[in-house]
Scaffold this motif. Structure first.
Motif, PDB file in Angstrom:
ATOM      1  N   PRO A 163       0.819  -1.217   0.000  1.00 28.47           N
ATOM      2  CA  PRO A 163       0.000   0.000   0.000  1.00 28.47           C
ATOM      3  C   PRO A 163       0.857   1.273   0.000  1.00 28.47           C
ATOM      4  N   SER A 164       0.369   2.292  -0.677  1.00 31.35           N
ATOM      5  CA  SER A 164       1.052   3.584  -0.715  1.00 31.35           C
ATOM      6  C   SER A 164       0.061   4.636  -1.156  1.00 31.35           C
ATOM      7  N   THR A 165       0.124   5.798  -0.571  1.00 28.89           N
ATOM      8  CA  THR A 165      -0.590   6.964  -1.092  1.00 28.89           C
ATOM      9  C   THR A 165       0.413   7.952  -1.669  1.00 28.89           C
ATOM     10  N   ARG A 166       1.311   8.469  -0.814  1.00 28.80           N
ATOM     11  CA  ARG A 166       2.221   9.541  -1.219  1.00 28.80           C
ATOM     12  C   ARG A 166       3.229   9.115  -2.276  1.00 28.80           C
ATOM     13  N   THR A 167       3.940   8.032  -2.023  1.00 33.09           N
ATOM     14  CA  THR A 167       5.059   7.691  -2.908  1.00 33.09           C
ATOM     15  C   THR A 167       4.540   7.359  -4.301  1.00 33.09           C
ATOM     16  N   ARG A 168       3.502   6.522  -4.359  1.00 32.46           N
ATOM     17  CA  ARG A 168       2.955   6.115  -5.656  1.00 32.46           C
ATOM     18  C   ARG A 168       2.391   7.320  -6.415  1.00 32.46           C
ATOM     19  N   ARG A 206       7.831  -0.534  -5.435  1.00 38.41           N
ATOM     20  CA  ARG A 206       7.783  -0.798  -3.982  1.00 38.41           C
ATOM     21  C   ARG A 206       7.455  -2.269  -3.809  1.00 38.41           C
ATOM     22  N   HIS A 235      14.268   3.613   1.670  1.00 40.34           N
ATOM     23  CA  HIS A 235      13.272   4.433   0.968  1.00 40.34           C
ATOM     24  C   HIS A 235      14.024   5.698   0.547  1.00 40.34           C
ATOM     25  N   GLN A 290      12.388   9.117  -0.193  1.00 41.13           N
ATOM     26  CA  GLN A 290      11.815   9.726   1.011  1.00 41.13           C
ATOM     27  C   GLN A 290      12.910  10.452   1.793  1.00 41.13           C
ATOM     28  N   PRO A 311       6.948  10.860   7.963  1.00 41.06           N
ATOM     29  CA  PRO A 311       6.852  10.497   6.544  1.00 41.06           C
ATOM     30  C   PRO A 311       5.417  10.252   6.108  1.00 41.06           C
ATOM     31  N   LEU A 312       4.536  10.042   7.067  1.00 37.10           N
ATOM     32  CA  LEU A 312       3.136   9.691   6.840  1.00 37.10           C
ATOM     33  C   LEU A 312       3.048   8.312   6.152  1.00 37.10           C
ATOM     34  N   PRO A 313       1.965   7.578   6.320  1.00 37.24           N
ATOM     35  CA  PRO A 313       0.773   7.966   7.051  1.00 37.24           C
ATOM     36  C   PRO A 313       0.996   7.966   8.564  1.00 37.24           C
TER      37      PRO A 313
END
Ligand code: CP
Length: 330
Positions: A54-59, A107, A135, A138, A274-276
């Motif tokens: 799972p990823s929001t920001r990086t993807r 990832r 990472h 990041q 770095p979130l989440p």
């Protein structure tokens, strides 16, 4: 390092000049990220964006960065939508997908898997996070954010930085890469705050010491964040534990809120993550009552990810000096 055509797998590939080059190109990407200018410098190019965790920001930020440079993005999200679920090897997947793409971001939950994939790829591969290992993009955006936040306070130098890293330092790949990156700078004080079972790996602590840095380790947050420029919080990496119940043993151990910040931190301490962040009230490593704190940099940090990833694409695909030539004002 030679950026053009290179894989970006570890932060250890970079020296200080490389970092400055990435940051200089990232600074130039601001009008494009703000949609004040449009460039087509990567017109016709394709990014293979492969996320098996799972990823929001990086993807999304890697995808946006590529789009903002004029390229197209093709995504694979999750093993279940890939032929890996049918037993295809990383080698075969890399050989095939690198025939369809100009660059690949990946990832994967297994440490070292992105490097294994890159070894078979015919195009540059960027590590979007491999297990608990690294990472690198990041770490670059984190350091870019630290630099910008300190510049905002009138400080120009990363040497002499004082930073606390808080939470799951054993499995948190962002703090692993950030520590390695900080080894390039001088006289850094690194305060490592974690449960005893989730300490920073000894090899990374040793790297910090070899770089001449001051390293302090503690399992108590409050007193340990009183003399730092940056308080960098991380979540418990539940997906690396044998069970959610085991992660529950540590969740909520360190909870920074406005009251603790006011009482213990210096007035200018920058809060990063770095979130989440885990928003469940029993976990909640950064309380929502910090949202109005001007030193909460977490969303500026996420925004900076687009700039830094645009810079990585521009350098790796050797178009950094052509971005403005292929541009127009909006
Ligand atoms: N910081 C980070 O890696 O976030 P995502 O997991 O949402 O990509």
């Amino acid at each position: 390092m030679k950026f053009s055509g290179s894989h970006i797998l570890s932060i250890s590939q970079f020296d200080r000049n490389d970092i400055e080059r990435v940051f200089e190109v990232a600074d130039r990407m601001v009008p494009y990220a703000h949609r004040e200018r449009v460039t087509k410098v990567l017109d016709g190019a394709i990014l293979g964006n492969m996320f098996f965790e799972p990823s929001t920001r990086t993807r999304v930020s890697f995808g946006c960065a590529f789009n903002l440079l004029g390229g197209e993005v093709r995504e694979t999200t999750g093993f279940e939508t890939s032929a890996i679920a049918k037993g295809e090897s990383l080698y075969d997947t890399a050989r095939v997908l690198s025939g369809y793409s100009d660059v690949i971001v990946m990832r994967h939950p297994v440490s070292g898997s992105v490097a294994e994939f890159a070894a078979a790829s015919r195009v540059p591969v960027m590590n979007g996070g491999d297990g608990s290992n690294e990472h690198p993009s990041q770490a670059l955006l984190d350091l870019y954010t630290i630099r910008k936040e300190l510049q905002h306070q009138g400080r120009s130098d990363l040497d002499g930085l004082r930073i606390a890293m808080i939470g799951d330092l054993k499995y948190g790949r962002t703090v692993h890469s950030l520590c390695k990156l900080l080894c390039l700078y001088k006289n850094v004080t690194v305060v490592l705050i974690s449960p005893n079972e989730l300490k920073m790996p000894e090899a990374i602590v040793e790297q910090l010491r070899q770089a001449g840095h001051t390293v302090q380790e503690s399992d108590v947050m409050e007193g340990s964040i009183s003399k730092v420029d940056i308080a960098y919080s991380t979540r418990i990496q539940e997906e690396r534990f044998a069970s959610p119940a085991e992660a529950d043993l540590y969740r909520g151990r360190y909870r920074l809120n406005q009251s603790i910040y006011t009482r213990y931190c210096e007035p200018n301490t920058v809060i990063m993550h770095p979130l989440p962040r885990d928003s469940r009230t029993e976990a909640n490593e950064l309380d929502n009552d910090l949202n109005d704190n001007p030193n909460l940099a977490i969303f500026r940090q996420a925004d900076n990810g687009v700039l830094v990833r645009m810079a990585l694409f521009a350098l790796t695909l050797d178009v950094a000096d052509q971005v403005d030539k292929a541009a127009r004002d909006v």
